[in-house]
Design an enzyme around this catalytic site. Structure first.
Site, short mmCIF file in Angstrom:
data_model
loop_
_atom_site.label_atom_id
_atom_site.label_comp_id
_atom_site.label_asym_id
_atom_site.label_seq_id
_atom_site.Cartn_x
_atom_site.Cartn_y
_atom_site.Cartn_z
N CYS A 174 42.64 52.77 39.89
CA CYS A 174 43.34 51.82 40.75
C CYS A 174 44.34 50.96 39.98
O CYS A 174 45.24 50.38 40.55
CB CYS A 174 42.36 50.96 41.52
SG CYS A 174 41.12 50.21 40.49
N ASN A 175 44.18 50.93 38.66
CA ASN A 175 45.11 50.11 37.88
C ASN A 175 46.17 50.89 37.13
O ASN A 175 47.08 50.31 36.57
CB ASN A 175 44.34 49.26 36.87
CG ASN A 175 43.73 48.05 37.53
OD1 ASN A 175 44.27 47.54 38.50
ND2 ASN A 175 42.60 47.60 37.02
N HIS B 65 48.31 54.49 22.50
CA HIS B 65 48.12 54.07 23.89
C HIS B 65 46.83 54.67 24.45
O HIS B 65 46.05 53.97 25.10
CB HIS B 65 49.32 54.48 24.73
CG HIS B 65 49.24 54.00 26.15
ND1 HIS B 65 49.48 52.69 26.51
CD2 HIS B 65 48.88 54.64 27.28
CE1 HIS B 65 49.29 52.56 27.81
NE2 HIS B 65 48.93 53.73 28.31
N LYS C 183 32.14 29.06 49.48
CA LYS C 183 32.44 30.42 49.05
C LYS C 183 32.01 30.65 47.60
O LYS C 183 31.45 31.68 47.24
CB LYS C 183 33.95 30.67 49.15
CG LYS C 183 34.36 31.42 50.41
CD LYS C 183 34.37 32.92 50.15
CE LYS C 183 34.33 33.75 51.42
NZ LYS C 183 33.09 33.80 52.13
N MET C 184 32.33 29.62 46.77
CA MET C 184 32.04 29.75 45.34
C MET C 184 30.55 29.89 45.07
O MET C 184 30.13 30.71 44.26
CB MET C 184 32.56 28.52 44.61
CG MET C 184 34.03 28.57 44.32
SD MET C 184 34.31 29.34 42.74
CE MET C 184 34.31 27.88 41.71
#
Lengths: 209, 435
Positions: free
Chosen positions: B50-51, B96, B189-190
């Protein structure tokens, strides 16, 4: 067990055995920072002692005496490990409170793990210490006929045992740990050392007759 | 080292671009096959997460048109996409690959998933025969490097977020979180996120207490937890080992005397307060109670920052490891390059020697065995003397980044083709050597 130095080596060995046991269960070597110097000191003294002081007192030949020494030493070893653990607990508690993640903080095991090591070794040590004292009384009785409770060795030993008992009780009843537990452990440890040192004042508990 | 790599990642391309190029696992084998059919490409592999989407290839001569492949395969307009690509060759490509596999190029540096993803991509490409000897040794090395980075640095040891720092602290206090109770005071939420993290690490029951009862119920249902009425808070709080507070209360809810009472009831078992409310719900005095640990939002943020700093340091160490490993890999590949050249050089000169002996042999008349041996020794001696310097140069060149030029030069000087074409070239070589 023919000399004092032999018995000191034995003590070092038992302490190491305790350390290894704690390592096997909790996978941490941290108590080593306290335990290793102690073991080193003991073996060093044992190895370099100029003249081994031979046990020449008549009591040595009884197997009760061996039982007495082995039990008491196991108690000592447990006490040392417990004392080490409570010091580590203090360090770790302090760094958690200080809220700064230091190297030490990352390396030390979790607070509850340290606590458990300390408490468990206390628990294990106590019956050994108790039985060891009983064995000592048996030895004294067979050797001297009766036990002189005013002899410094006897008095201090019983005092140490009492401190030990108090520590266990507070631990068990109110769950003392951290600073207070460390003070208690230190106190018991000190009492144990004094009881050991009493060998030099005692008329009955001598290595040489 | 004819490696070439092209790709986009989270740093160079927005998600719209990445998703346009992303390939589901089911399409990867076919895409890999297409890739190695592309002109100039011998081996290939495609990594799609996804990245990032990356194409890695071993090319015939060091430059293949990977952009062209992308254009054709994905049917995208290069004008829109070219600016997002990065492209690396030879050593840089190796570096890389090492960095990606070791999770140094990840969005969250040190996250462990990437290694598995690279391994999968490698296995898929291998299965269709797109990965062969060279890429195989590159990837195998990359996995070893990733392992080395993981064991020798602390890059992968901790993840960075407030919730995960809270979990880590809790673990430092309690060891295992197994069976520990968590109380959420306030239903933000946290705190929900923190509770989720704690649960994922084994925490037991979740209690929820909120001024608005209904919200407490909703949140408790999410975690299969219990609701504690707000007016019973002080009576139940001691059952929790970890308390996460996030109410909007203007004053502290927990003060020192509360904490002391809790501890007495808990027989001094430690308690951990995580206070993410602003203004704070837990008075600073609480932290002074033995066995109670209070971390407010600033403390947590500071711990996060410390982690990030640590990571930077560790990442630097990891980069150093990678630099060493790239060099090592290069040397190994080059010594592989050098060996065939040395062999064909030796073959080449030996053929010349034999041919020359055969040529003059008739003119020398009858020779006794001693003389035969002497001629053999003499010619061999000359050839070896001549070969000595080029071979040593080749061997030292293997450790030099200039290796390929030296190898090329030697090959050209002696007119060494690849090993099969070599026999035919001896005639030409013959002349050169004689002069």
């Amino acid at each position: 067990l023919a000399s004092v130095h032999n018995s000191i080596s034995l003590l070092a060995f038992i302490i190491m055995a305790f350390f290894m046991l704690a390592y096997a269960i909790y996978k941490t070597t941290s108590p080593g920072i306290i335990v290793f110097p102690v073991v080193f000191l003991l073996t060093f003294v044992a190895a370099t002692g100029q003249q081994p002081i031979l046990f020449t007192s008549p009591g040595v030949r009884t197997s009760w005496l061996f039982v007495h020494i082995a039990l008491i030493f196991t108690g000592y070893a447990a006490l040392i490990l417990s004392f080490g653990a409570s010091l580590l607990y203090l360090v770790q508690e302090r760094s958690l409170k200080a809220k700064k993640a230091s190297e030490i903080f990352l390396r030390l095991p979790a607070l509850e793990t340290i606590d458990e090591i300390g408490y468990r070794s206390l628990l294990i040590g106590f019956p050994f210490m108790t039985l060891g004292l009983i064995a000592g009384i048996v030895v004294a009785e067979t050797t001297y006929g009766r036990v002189n409770f005013l002899d410094p060795k006897v008095t201090l030993s019983i005092l140490m045992w009492t401190v030990y008992l108090i520590m266990l009780y507070t631990r068990w009843s109110s769950g003392w740990r951290g600073r207070r537990a460390a003070y208690l452990a230190a106190g018991t440890f000190a009492a144990a050392i004094i009881a050991w040192a009493a060998n030099y004042f005692s008329s009955i508990h001598r290595f040489v007759s | 080292m004819n490696f070439q790599l092209i790709g986009v990642n989270h740093k160079t391309a927005p998600v719209e671009v990445r998703e346009r190029l992303a390939l589901p696992e089911s399409r990867l084998p076919e895409a890999c096959k297409k890739l190695i059919e592309h002109p100039g490409i011998e081996e290939g592999m495609i990594l799609s997460t996804c990245n990032r989407v990356e194409l890695l290839a071993k090319t015939k001569n060091g430059s293949a048109d990977l952009r062209g492949f992308i254009r054709n395969y994905f049917q995208v307009d290069p004008a829109d996409f070219d600016q997002h690509f990065y492209e690396y060759r030879s050593n840089d490509a190796v570096r890389h690959v090492f960095r990606v596999t070791s999770s140094l190029d990840s969005m969250v540096v040190g996250e462990p998933q990437i290694l598995g993803q690279v391994k999968e991509a490698y296995a898929l490409a291998r299965a269709v025969g797109a990965v062969q000897s060279q890429l195989d040794s590159l990837l195998t090395r990359a996995f070893a490097v990733a392992k080395r980075v993981r064991t020798e640095t602390a890059v992968g040891s901790s993840s960075v977020s407030i919730a995960s720092v809270a979990v880590e602290l809790a673990k430092k206090i309690f060891g295992s979180l197994q069976g520990k109770h968590v109380l959420l005071v306030g239903a933000g939420k946290m705190s929900e996120l923190a509770a989720r993290h704690l649960l994922a690490h084994g925490a037991g029951t979740i209690f929820v207490s909120n001024r608005t009862y209904d919200r407490a119920v909703t949140l408790a249902e999410k975690f299969n937890g219990e609701v504690v009425p707000f007016d019973k808070l002080y009576d139940t709080c001691d059952r929790a080992d970890i308390v996460i507070t996030s109410t909007g209360a203007p004053h502290a809810i927990f003060r020192r005397e509360h904490a002391e009472r809790f501890l007495a009831r808990r027989r001094n078992r430690p308690m951990f307060f995580i206070d993410i409310a602003v203004p704070r719900d837990v008075d600073a005095g609480v932290n002074k109670v033995d066995g109670v640990f209070v971390y407010d939002i600033d403390d947590l943020q500071q711990a996060v920052a410390a982690h990030v700093a640590d990571r930077k340091k560790e990442a630097e160490r990891a980069e150093a490891i990678i630099t060493i490993e790239v060099e090592r890999f290069q040397t190994r590949l080059q010594s592989l390059d050098v060996v065939p050249t040395i062999v064909s050089l030796q073959d080449h000169l030996e053929t010349i020697r034999q041919a020359e002996i055969d040529r003059v042999r008739g003119r020398l008349g009858k020779l006794d065995p001693d003389q035969e041996l002497a001629i053999d020794a003499l010619t061999k001696g000359i050839v070896n003397k001549i070969m000595h310097t080029p071979i040593t140069t080749l061997k030292t060149a293997a450790r030099d980044p200039e290796a390929t030029t030296v190898i090329d030069l030697v090959r050209r000087l002696f007119n060494l083709q690849d090993r099969k074409g070599q026999a035919k070239s001896t005639a030409a070589g013959d002349q050169e050597v004689k002069n």
